[in-house]
Write an enzyme that holds these catalytic residues in place. Structure first.
Site, short mmCIF file in Angstrom:
data_model
loop_
_atom_site.label_atom_id
_atom_site.label_comp_id
_atom_site.label_asym_id
_atom_site.label_seq_id
_atom_site.Cartn_x
_atom_site.Cartn_y
_atom_site.Cartn_z
N LEU A 108 -2.22 3.95 -1.48
CA LEU A 108 -1.21 3.39 -2.38
C LEU A 108 0.09 4.17 -2.31
O LEU A 108 1.18 3.58 -2.38
CB LEU A 108 -1.75 3.37 -3.81
CG LEU A 108 -0.83 2.72 -4.86
CD1 LEU A 108 -0.39 1.34 -4.42
CD2 LEU A 108 -1.52 2.65 -6.21
N GLU A 109 0.00 5.48 -2.17
CA GLU A 109 1.22 6.28 -2.17
C GLU A 109 2.06 6.07 -0.91
O GLU A 109 3.29 5.95 -1.00
CB GLU A 109 0.87 7.76 -2.32
CG GLU A 109 0.33 8.16 -3.68
CD GLU A 109 1.38 8.06 -4.78
OE1 GLU A 109 2.58 7.97 -4.46
OE2 GLU A 109 1.00 8.09 -5.95
#
Length: 386
Positions: A108-109
């Site tokens: 996600l990052e």
């Protein structure tokens, strides 16, 4: 460059010299280091605009979760799990953090390292410290970035990352680099920004470990609420044992008994009309990585998918009008003015705001689910007019 832009840059440079420099030097940053790091710093107005439009705060929760748990992200996450199995197993043994949660945060990052950001960290943090929201926080992070230059020899020109000043595979803020980055490959440098993710993945695990991750416990799970359930019992500020929740009629999503993983809270990310989740201690640990409840829920659901779980089956109230941070601030102001104190107007939904809203909803004969939406805003506006 237009005249307003020129004036902004001049005002920024004056602030750097007259205001920022004296404050920073009192925090044990050497003048030479400050001069070196700030020599090419500039005000980045687009950074301020991006702060106002963070997806986890501006999108309806169901749209945000669709972005988080795409088939591509799930598939790529499973591939990374297989590719780095030996490393992730060793990390789990050393830090007690399951591979799926580490990989979910990585995915996600930065899209598993593919999108680590290209913004100059020093300029981004200085811009946010000058004109952004939470200016004091970003000034502290700027000082932490200067400490990286001073103590670890980081070259300012090579310090690039996200618009918010985060760096590397796991998007660590500078203070987190100082506090939690680890040299896992034992080459003498905790290199979280290299293409090789070894140090970065271990650092993510170390961050979660240091914030109290409970090994072997999930972040939470989808549950069913019984007919007539008292929604005033929901919210992250209200915790009960699993047996207490079972006694109140909660069931797991498949209709079975609620698993006993210790104390938890019922989270209604879209209010009473949306799905319910029983969130546990590890959910709150994820919010230490990012304060957004939407983010923590997204990480939890993505990690479930990466380790082989099925997609979430839930009905969302897609017909309701979404609200932004400005609307949340207005709701906080109106609730407080009406005698339901939110203890601050910051545009962020936390336990105090949810608690105040539940009390307001109860006073109006509404379902006290603590969920902010356009209908609540319209009701509060009408009450003020009266």
């Amino acid at each position: 460059m237009s005249l307003p832009d020129v004036l902004d840059q001049e005002a920024f440079q004056q602030w750097v010299h007259d205001t920022l420099r004296p404050r920073v030097l009192t925090r044990n940053i050497r003048p030479r280091v400050f001069a070196q790091a700030m020599a090419n710093a500039a005000f980045l107005p687009d950074i301020i605009e991006r702060q106002q439009n963070q997806k986890e705060f501006s999108l309806p929760i169901w749209e945000y979760l669709d972005i988080v748990t795409t088939q591509d992200r799930v598939r790529n996450g499973r591939q990374r799990m297989r590719r780095h199995r030996a490393l992730l197993n060793r990390i789990e043994q050393d830090f007690g953090i399951e591979p799926d949660i580490v990989v979910a945060i990585w995915g996600l990052e930065t899209g598993y390292g593919a999108n680590r950001g290209r913004e100059p960290i020093i300029s981004a943090l200085a811009s946010l410290a000058w004109r952004g929201r939470r200016a004091a926080f970003f000034e502290d992070e700027l000082v932490a970035a200067l400490r990286l230059v001073q103590s670890q020899g980081c070259a300012p020109a090579l310090m690039v990352g996200s618009w918010a000043g985060a760096m590397g595979h796991g998007q660590f803020m500078p203070s987190s680099v100082l506090d939690f980055a680890v040299d896992y490959d034992c080459d003498g440098i905790p290199a979280i920004c290299r293409d090789d993710p070894t140090d970065a993945l271990a650092s993510i695990a170390n961050y979660l470990h240091k914030h109290g991750w409970k090994t072997g416990q999930p972040w939470g799970f989808h549950v069913r609420l019984p007919e007539g359930f008292d929604h005033a019992l929901t919210g992250t500020d209200q915790t009960r044992t699993s047996s207490d929740w079972a006694g109140l009629g909660l069931l797991s999503a498949d209709g079975g008994p609620v698993p006993d993983y210790g104390p938890g809270s019922v989270l209604l990310p879209a209010g009473a009309r949306g799905p319910a989740f029983l969130i546990l201690r590890n959910f709150h640990v994820i919010t230490r990585y990012n304060k957004s409840e939407a983010y923590a829920l997204g990480i939890g659901l993505l990690s479930d998918r990466i380790k082989g779980g099925r997609p979430l089956q839930a009905d969302w109230p897609t017909d309701e009008r979404a609200i932004g941070q400005g609307d949340v601030s207005e709701i906080q102001f109106l609730l407080t003015s009406a005698g339901f104190d939110t203890f601050g107007v910051d545009g962020l939904v936390g336990p105090n705001t949810a608690r105040a809203l539940r009390a307001f909803q109860s006073s109006q004969g509404l379902v006290p689910d603590g969920h902010l939406n356009g209908e609540i805003l319209a009701l509060l506006r009408n009450l003020v007019r009266e």
